[in-house]
Write an enzyme that holds these catalytic residues in place. Sequence first.
Site, PDB file in Angstrom:
ATOM      1  N   SER A 222      39.938   1.484  23.317  1.00 42.45           N
ATOM      2  CA  SER A 222      39.648   1.084  22.277  1.00 42.45           C
ATOM      3  C   SER A 222      40.457   0.883  20.953  1.00 42.45           C
ATOM      4  O   SER A 222      40.928  -0.044  19.387  1.00 42.45           O
ATOM      5  CB  SER A 222      38.290   1.558  21.098  1.00 42.45           C
ATOM      6  OG  SER A 222      38.470   2.808  20.843  1.00 42.45           O
ATOM      7  N   ASN A 223      41.201   1.840  20.212  1.00 45.59           N
ATOM      8  CA  ASN A 223      42.343   1.886  18.973  1.00 45.59           C
ATOM      9  C   ASN A 223      43.611   0.631  19.437  1.00 45.59           C
ATOM     10  O   ASN A 223      43.864   0.178  18.608  1.00 45.59           O
ATOM     11  CB  ASN A 223      43.490   3.091  18.789  1.00 45.59           C
ATOM     12  CG  ASN A 223      42.491   4.208  18.501  1.00 45.59           C
ATOM     13  OD1 ASN A 223      41.910   3.783  16.847  1.00 45.59           O
ATOM     14  ND2 ASN A 223      41.611   4.785  18.677  1.00 45.59           N
TER      15      ASN A 223
ATOM     16  N   ARG B 191      48.969  12.334  28.025  1.00 45.20           N
ATOM     17  CA  ARG B 191      50.208  12.643  28.763  1.00 45.20           C
ATOM     18  C   ARG B 191      51.636  13.543  27.162  1.00 45.20           C
ATOM     19  O   ARG B 191      51.950  12.333  26.849  1.00 45.20           O
ATOM     20  CB  ARG B 191      51.146  12.551  29.690  1.00 45.20           C
ATOM     21  CG  ARG B 191      50.461  11.612  30.690  1.00 45.20           C
ATOM     22  CD  ARG B 191      49.808  13.025  31.166  1.00 45.20           C
ATOM     23  NE  ARG B 191      50.327  14.002  32.013  1.00 45.20           N
ATOM     24  CZ  ARG B 191      49.394  14.654  33.051  1.00 45.20           C
ATOM     25  NH1 ARG B 191      48.718  15.382  33.087  1.00 45.20           N
ATOM     26  NH2 ARG B 191      50.973  15.487  33.324  1.00 45.20           N
TER      27      ARG B 191
ATOM     28  N   HIS C 182      45.752  10.981  16.145  1.00 47.75           N
ATOM     29  CA  HIS C 182      45.155  12.134  16.283  1.00 47.75           C
ATOM     30  C   HIS C 182      43.467  13.053  15.399  1.00 47.75           C
ATOM     31  O   HIS C 182      43.282  12.312  14.893  1.00 47.75           O
ATOM     32  CB  HIS C 182      46.230  13.611  16.675  1.00 47.75           C
ATOM     33  CG  HIS C 182      45.295  14.723  17.066  1.00 47.75           C
ATOM     34  ND1 HIS C 182      45.390  14.969  18.148  1.00 47.75           N
ATOM     35  CD2 HIS C 182      44.697  15.724  16.009  1.00 47.75           C
ATOM     36  CE1 HIS C 182      45.016  16.403  18.303  1.00 47.75           C
ATOM     37  NE2 HIS C 182      44.848  16.632  17.236  1.00 47.75           N
TER      38      HIS C 182
ATOM     39  N   GLU D 298      57.542  18.627  18.117  1.00 44.02           N
ATOM     40  CA  GLU D 298      56.628  19.306  18.299  1.00 44.02           C
ATOM     41  C   GLU D 298      54.941  18.975  18.973  1.00 44.02           C
ATOM     42  O   GLU D 298      54.788  18.113  17.812  1.00 44.02           O
ATOM     43  CB  GLU D 298      56.168  20.225  17.252  1.00 44.02           C
ATOM     44  CG  GLU D 298      55.147  21.808  17.400  1.00 44.02           C
ATOM     45  CD  GLU D 298      55.492  22.504  15.997  1.00 44.02           C
ATOM     46  OE1 GLU D 298      54.504  23.567  15.845  1.00 44.02           O
ATOM     47  OE2 GLU D 298      56.653  21.813  15.231  1.00 44.02           O
TER      48      GLU D 298
ATOM     49  N   ASP E  16      51.486  17.238  17.950  1.00 44.25           N
ATOM     50  CA  ASP E  16      50.574  16.637  16.833  1.00 44.25           C
ATOM     51  C   ASP E  16      51.191  17.473  15.385  1.00 44.25           C
ATOM     52  O   ASP E  16      50.458  17.857  14.471  1.00 44.25           O
ATOM     53  CB  ASP E  16      49.504  17.140  16.968  1.00 44.25           C
ATOM     54  CG  ASP E  16      49.195  16.266  18.352  1.00 44.25           C
ATOM     55  OD1 ASP E  16      48.986  15.393  18.770  1.00 44.25           O
ATOM     56  OD2 ASP E  16      48.228  17.216  18.808  1.00 44.25           O
TER      57      ASP E  16
HETATM   58  N1  NHR Z   1      54.160  14.636  22.948  1.00 45.76           N
HETATM   59  C1  NHR Z   1      55.101  14.416  22.093  1.00 45.76           C
HETATM   60  N2  NHR Z   1      56.067  15.456  22.172  1.00 45.76           N
HETATM   61  N3  NHR Z   1      54.805  15.264  20.438  1.00 45.76           N
HETATM   62  C2  NHR Z   1      53.371  14.224  19.992  1.00 45.76           C
HETATM   63  O1  NHR Z   1      52.686  14.522  19.086  1.00 45.76           O
HETATM   64  C3  NHR Z   1      52.269  14.091  21.592  1.00 45.76           C
HETATM   65  C4  NHR Z   1      52.486  13.898  22.440  1.00 45.76           C
HETATM   66  C5  NHR Z   1      51.969  13.107  23.287  1.00 45.76           C
HETATM   67  C6  NHR Z   1      51.188  12.748  23.201  1.00 45.76           C
HETATM   68  C7  NHR Z   1      49.020  12.299  21.921  1.00 45.76           C
HETATM   69  C8  NHR Z   1      48.602  14.027  21.454  1.00 45.76           C
HETATM   70  C9  NHR Z   1      46.924  14.049  20.594  1.00 45.76           C
HETATM   71  O2  NHR Z   1      46.780  12.654  19.999  1.00 45.76           O
HETATM   72  C10 NHR Z   1      50.000  12.599  21.628  1.00 45.76           C
HETATM   73  C11 NHR Z   1      50.928  13.538  20.604  1.00 45.76           C
HETATM   74  C12 NHR Z   1      47.942  14.666  24.893  1.00 45.76           C
HETATM   75  C13 NHR Z   1      47.529  15.621  25.143  1.00 45.76           C
HETATM   76  C14 NHR Z   1      47.919  17.145  26.017  1.00 45.76           C
HETATM   77  O3  NHR Z   1      47.306  18.275  25.989  1.00 45.76           O
HETATM   78  C15 NHR Z   1      47.640  17.082  23.896  1.00 45.76           C
HETATM   79  C16 NHR Z   1      48.195  15.616  22.899  1.00 45.76           C
HETATM   80  C17 NHR Z   1      47.655  14.141  22.766  1.00 45.76           C
HETATM   81  C18 NHR Z   1      47.938  14.377  24.222  1.00 45.76           C
HETATM   82  N4  NHR Z   1      47.659  16.399  27.683  1.00 45.76           N
HETATM   83  C19 NHR Z   1      47.575  17.235  28.688  1.00 45.76           C
HETATM   84  C20 NHR Z   1      49.356  17.587  29.911  1.00 45.76           C
HETATM   85  O4  NHR Z   1      49.011  18.491  30.497  1.00 45.76           O
HETATM   86  C21 NHR Z   1      46.985  16.506  29.842  1.00 45.76           C
HETATM   87  C22 NHR Z   1      45.509  15.783  29.117  1.00 45.76           C
HETATM   88  C23 NHR Z   1      44.713  14.793  30.543  1.00 45.76           C
HETATM   89  O5  NHR Z   1      45.362  14.453  31.508  1.00 45.76           O
HETATM   90  O6  NHR Z   1      43.864  15.095  30.491  1.00 45.76           O
HETATM   91  O7  NHR Z   1      49.940  16.843  28.679  1.00 45.76           O
HETATM   92  O8  NHR Z   1      45.787  14.443  21.012  1.00 45.76           O
HETATM   93  C1  GAR Z   2      40.986   8.421  20.628  1.00 44.25           C
HETATM   94  O1  GAR Z   2      40.001   9.100  19.930  1.00 44.25           O
HETATM   95  C2  GAR Z   2      41.811   9.329  19.920  1.00 44.25           C
HETATM   96  O2  GAR Z   2      42.175   9.823  18.892  1.00 44.25           O
HETATM   97  C3  GAR Z   2      42.168  10.426  21.213  1.00 44.25           C
HETATM   98  O3  GAR Z   2      41.372   9.622  22.244  1.00 44.25           O
HETATM   99  C4  GAR Z   2      40.817   8.432  21.599  1.00 44.25           C
HETATM  100  C5  GAR Z   2      41.103   6.996  22.432  1.00 44.25           C
HETATM  101  O4  GAR Z   2      39.958   6.427  22.389  1.00 44.25           O
HETATM  102  N1  GAR Z   2      43.551  10.602  21.214  1.00 44.25           N
HETATM  103  C6  GAR Z   2      43.684  11.726  21.968  1.00 44.25           C
HETATM  104  O5  GAR Z   2      42.667  12.727  22.501  1.00 44.25           O
HETATM  105  C7  GAR Z   2      45.026  12.248  22.116  1.00 44.25           C
HETATM  106  N2  GAR Z   2      44.980  13.344  23.195  1.00 44.25           N
HETATM  107  P1  GAR Z   2      40.699   4.587  22.956  1.00 44.25           P
HETATM  108  O6  GAR Z   2      41.221   4.970  24.215  1.00 44.25           O
HETATM  109  O7  GAR Z   2      39.053   3.959  22.406  1.00 44.25           O
HETATM  110  O8  GAR Z   2      41.984   4.274  21.903  1.00 44.25           O
END
Ligand code: NHR
Ligand code: GAR
Length: 197
Positions: A13-14, A95, A113, A147, A149
């Site tokens: 949706s985003n 991921r 995020h 790092e 988020d």
């Molecule tokens: N990568 C980096 N290096 N830095 C960031 O700031 C990132 C990133 C990758 C994704 C989005 C983030 C969020 O907005 C994002 C930011 C996935 C996980 C996670 O733990 C954490 C944060 C975010 C996205 N993922 C698991 C993993 O093992 C899998 C979880 C799943 O598949 O449901 O990669 O929240």
């Molecule tokens: C959104 O709320 C986004 O901020 C969040 O997942 C949703 C995706 O919705 N992102 C994360 O949690 C990343 N780890 P969308 O697929 O409808 O845009």
Amino acid sequence: MKNIVILISGAGSNMAAIVQAAQRQDWAGRHGARVAAVISNRPDAAGLQTAAQAGIATAVVDHKSFATREAFDAALMQAIDAHAPALVALAGFMRVLTPGFVARYAGRIVNIHPSLLPAFPGLHTHQRAIDAGCKLAGATVHRVTAELDHGPILAQAAVPVLPGDTADTLAARVLTQEHLIYPRAIAGLLAGQSTER
Ligand code: NHR
Ligand code: GAR
């Protein structure tokens, strides 16, 4: 043309909000920019259909097909680089990306995020905000660094946490704000504005 590549894992949706803003605000005419491709790590991501219906190129790089994060990221980079992106936007992309990936797109990769960073980096943000007794929640657009988020903040929006909220009801309230601030933050970047201090 400045190509934008959007990475998704789910509903998208985003992504759709960005595509709609690009159309309605004529990003091609105003910024010389377009959404060139939408890439998912999940073959069943609903957002792939939405993007295809909008006439946008789609691709899948399934993380389950790769033994290591480095191998997945290398394949993902190849799929992205086919579109020579000026900007890579993570939109519900699930991921964690390796330092090598982040370095390749340094300065041109952003994420949305679903929390008011620096509170609640990582996963399950809405339940954590409820459990902590927060009265405000929200979303943050930030630059992606190695790092998780922790990159520089470009935009934020806050919403109230209401009595009786569940993670789902709070997520829905936050999501409406995400759809406003993410396209706006990207348009700002395309216009050469930076809201960073
Ligand atoms: N990568 C980096 N290096 N830095 C960031 O700031 C990132 C990133 C990758 C994704 C989005 C983030 C969020 O907005 C994002 C930011 C996935 C996980 C996670 O733990 C954490 C944060 C975010 C996205 N993922 C698991 C993993 O093992 C899998 C979880 C799943 O598949 O449901 O990669 O929240
Ligand atoms: C959104 O709320 C986004 O901020 C969040 O997942 C949703 C995706 O919705 N992102 C994360 O949690 C990343 N780890 P969308 O697929 O409808 O845009």
